[in-house]
Design a protein around this motif. Structure first.
Motif, PDB file in Angstrom:
ATOM      1  N   ASP A 162     -15.845 -22.681   9.088  1.00 52.65           N
ATOM      2  CA  ASP A 162     -17.282 -22.571   8.983  1.00 52.65           C
ATOM      3  C   ASP A 162     -17.395 -21.085   7.705  1.00 52.65           C
ATOM      4  N   LEU A 163     -16.351 -20.179   8.050  1.00 50.61           N
ATOM      5  CA  LEU A 163     -16.474 -19.108   6.870  1.00 50.61           C
ATOM      6  C   LEU A 163     -15.681 -19.353   5.578  1.00 50.61           C
ATOM      7  N   CYS A 164     -14.536 -19.883   5.717  1.00 54.96           N
ATOM      8  CA  CYS A 164     -13.818 -20.229   4.653  1.00 54.96           C
ATOM      9  C   CYS A 164     -13.980 -21.678   3.930  1.00 54.96           C
ATOM     10  N   GLN A 165     -14.658 -22.363   4.803  1.00 52.34           N
ATOM     11  CA  GLN A 165     -15.201 -23.785   4.247  1.00 52.34           C
ATOM     12  C   GLN A 165     -14.128 -24.740   3.832  1.00 52.34           C
ATOM     13  N   LEU A 166     -12.803 -24.740   4.564  1.00 48.03           N
ATOM     14  CA  LEU A 166     -11.942 -25.508   4.267  1.00 48.03           C
ATOM     15  C   LEU A 166     -12.128 -26.787   5.139  1.00 48.03           C
ATOM     16  N   ASP A 167     -11.806 -28.105   4.626  1.00 49.41           N
ATOM     17  CA  ASP A 167     -11.987 -29.267   5.329  1.00 49.41           C
ATOM     18  C   ASP A 167     -11.210 -29.372   6.615  1.00 49.41           C
ATOM     19  N   TYR A 168     -11.572 -30.292   7.291  1.00 46.83           N
ATOM     20  CA  TYR A 168     -10.832 -30.619   8.521  1.00 46.83           C
ATOM     21  C   TYR A 168      -9.378 -30.892   8.334  1.00 46.83           C
ATOM     22  N   GLN A 169      -9.073 -31.767   7.384  1.00 52.28           N
ATOM     23  CA  GLN A 169      -7.694 -32.363   7.254  1.00 52.28           C
ATOM     24  C   GLN A 169      -6.672 -30.913   6.872  1.00 52.28           C
ATOM     25  N   GLU A 170      -7.539 -30.131   5.937  1.00 54.47           N
ATOM     26  CA  GLU A 170      -6.494 -29.096   5.528  1.00 54.47           C
ATOM     27  C   GLU A 170      -6.191 -28.107   6.573  1.00 54.47           C
ATOM     28  N   ILE A 171      -7.348 -27.906   7.564  1.00 50.96           N
ATOM     29  CA  ILE A 171      -7.139 -26.797   8.504  1.00 50.96           C
ATOM     30  C   ILE A 171      -5.984 -27.435   9.581  1.00 50.96           C
ATOM     31  N   ALA A 172      -6.289 -28.862   9.824  1.00 45.05           N
ATOM     32  CA  ALA A 172      -5.255 -29.488  10.807  1.00 45.05           C
ATOM     33  C   ALA A 172      -4.048 -29.146  10.330  1.00 45.05           C
ATOM     34  N   GLY A 173      -3.616 -29.658   9.124  1.00 45.30           N
ATOM     35  CA  GLY A 173      -2.459 -29.526   8.400  1.00 45.30           C
ATOM     36  C   GLY A 173      -1.753 -28.150   8.611  1.00 45.30           C
ATOM     37  N   GLU A 174      -2.761 -27.282   8.253  1.00 48.28           N
ATOM     38  CA  GLU A 174      -2.400 -25.885   8.320  1.00 48.28           C
ATOM     39  C   GLU A 174      -1.692 -25.517   9.583  1.00 48.28           C
ATOM     40  N   LEU A 175      -2.548 -25.863  10.861  1.00 46.34           N
ATOM     41  CA  LEU A 175      -2.603 -25.291  12.092  1.00 46.34           C
ATOM     42  C   LEU A 175      -1.643 -26.166  12.817  1.00 46.34           C
ATOM     43  N   GLY A 176      -1.159 -27.376  12.248  1.00 44.29           N
ATOM     44  CA  GLY A 176      -0.187 -28.271  13.089  1.00 44.29           C
ATOM     45  C   GLY A 176      -0.992 -28.908  14.033  1.00 44.29           C
ATOM     46  N   VAL A 177      -2.281 -29.125  13.836  1.00 43.59           N
ATOM     47  CA  VAL A 177      -2.934 -29.908  15.266  1.00 43.59           C
ATOM     48  C   VAL A 177      -3.633 -31.088  14.713  1.00 43.59           C
ATOM     49  N   PRO A 178      -4.063 -32.187  15.431  1.00 45.12           N
ATOM     50  CA  PRO A 178      -4.825 -33.368  15.174  1.00 45.12           C
ATOM     51  C   PRO A 178      -6.255 -32.867  14.757  1.00 45.12           C
ATOM     52  N   VAL A 179      -6.967 -33.728  13.734  1.00 42.14           N
ATOM     53  CA  VAL A 179      -8.244 -33.386  13.536  1.00 42.14           C
ATOM     54  C   VAL A 179      -9.127 -33.304  14.779  1.00 42.14           C
ATOM     55  N   GLY A 180      -8.655 -34.360  15.614  1.00 43.69           N
ATOM     56  CA  GLY A 180      -9.912 -34.141  16.778  1.00 43.69           C
ATOM     57  C   GLY A 180      -9.395 -32.953  17.612  1.00 43.69           C
ATOM     58  N   THR A 181      -8.488 -32.455  17.678  1.00 47.09           N
ATOM     59  CA  THR A 181      -8.321 -31.167  18.206  1.00 47.09           C
ATOM     60  C   THR A 181      -8.884 -30.062  17.563  1.00 47.09           C
ATOM     61  N   LEU A 182      -8.826 -30.096  16.455  1.00 45.87           N
ATOM     62  CA  LEU A 182      -9.694 -28.919  15.566  1.00 45.87           C
ATOM     63  C   LEU A 182     -11.063 -29.048  15.513  1.00 45.87           C
ATOM     64  N   LYS A 183     -11.548 -30.536  15.585  1.00 46.04           N
ATOM     65  CA  LYS A 183     -12.929 -30.660  15.727  1.00 46.04           C
ATOM     66  C   LYS A 183     -13.493 -30.279  17.196  1.00 46.04           C
ATOM     67  N   SER A 184     -12.734 -30.228  18.122  1.00 45.77           N
ATOM     68  CA  SER A 184     -13.172 -29.878  19.369  1.00 45.77           C
ATOM     69  C   SER A 184     -13.059 -28.345  19.578  1.00 45.77           C
ATOM     70  N   ARG A 185     -12.119 -27.683  18.990  1.00 41.97           N
ATOM     71  CA  ARG A 185     -11.812 -26.246  18.823  1.00 41.97           C
ATOM     72  C   ARG A 185     -13.057 -25.775  18.125  1.00 41.97           C
ATOM     73  N   THR A 186     -13.664 -26.337  17.211  1.00 40.65           N
ATOM     74  CA  THR A 186     -14.402 -25.797  16.326  1.00 40.65           C
ATOM     75  C   THR A 186     -15.919 -25.883  17.089  1.00 40.65           C
TER      76      THR A 186
END
Length: 77
Positions: free
Chosen positions: A39-63
């Motif tokens: 929300d603040l850096c406005q990165l896309d979900y795929q990029e963030i998931a790759g950076e954090l090493g988590v599935p996109v679904g996990t990232l969306k849940s956390r967000t």
């Protein structure tokens, strides 16, 4: 020239947001990282998931959970 009333409200809102993020980070730091990157850096979900090493679904849940906690905190709950 900036309107001091508006500037004051924006500054206060930022401080409130930082306080809400600090409170959330004390209990669930992984939620803060997801929210800030999305929300603040406005990165896309795929990029963030790759950076954090988590599935996109996990990232969306956390967000989602982070947004809910921050919203409740900002509303005084």
């Amino acid at each position: 020239m900036a309107d001091p009333r508006t500037t004051s409200v924006i500054a206060g809102s930022r401080l409130d947001l930082l306080d809400a993020l600090d409170r959330l980070e004390a209990h669930r730091p992984e939620l803060v990282t997801a929210l800030v990157l999305r929300d603040l850096c406005q990165l896309d979900y795929q990029e963030i998931a790759g950076e954090l090493g988590v599935p996109v679904g996990t990232l969306k849940s956390r967000t989602h959970h982070a947004r809910r906690h921050v919203r409740e905190s900002l509303q005084g709950g």
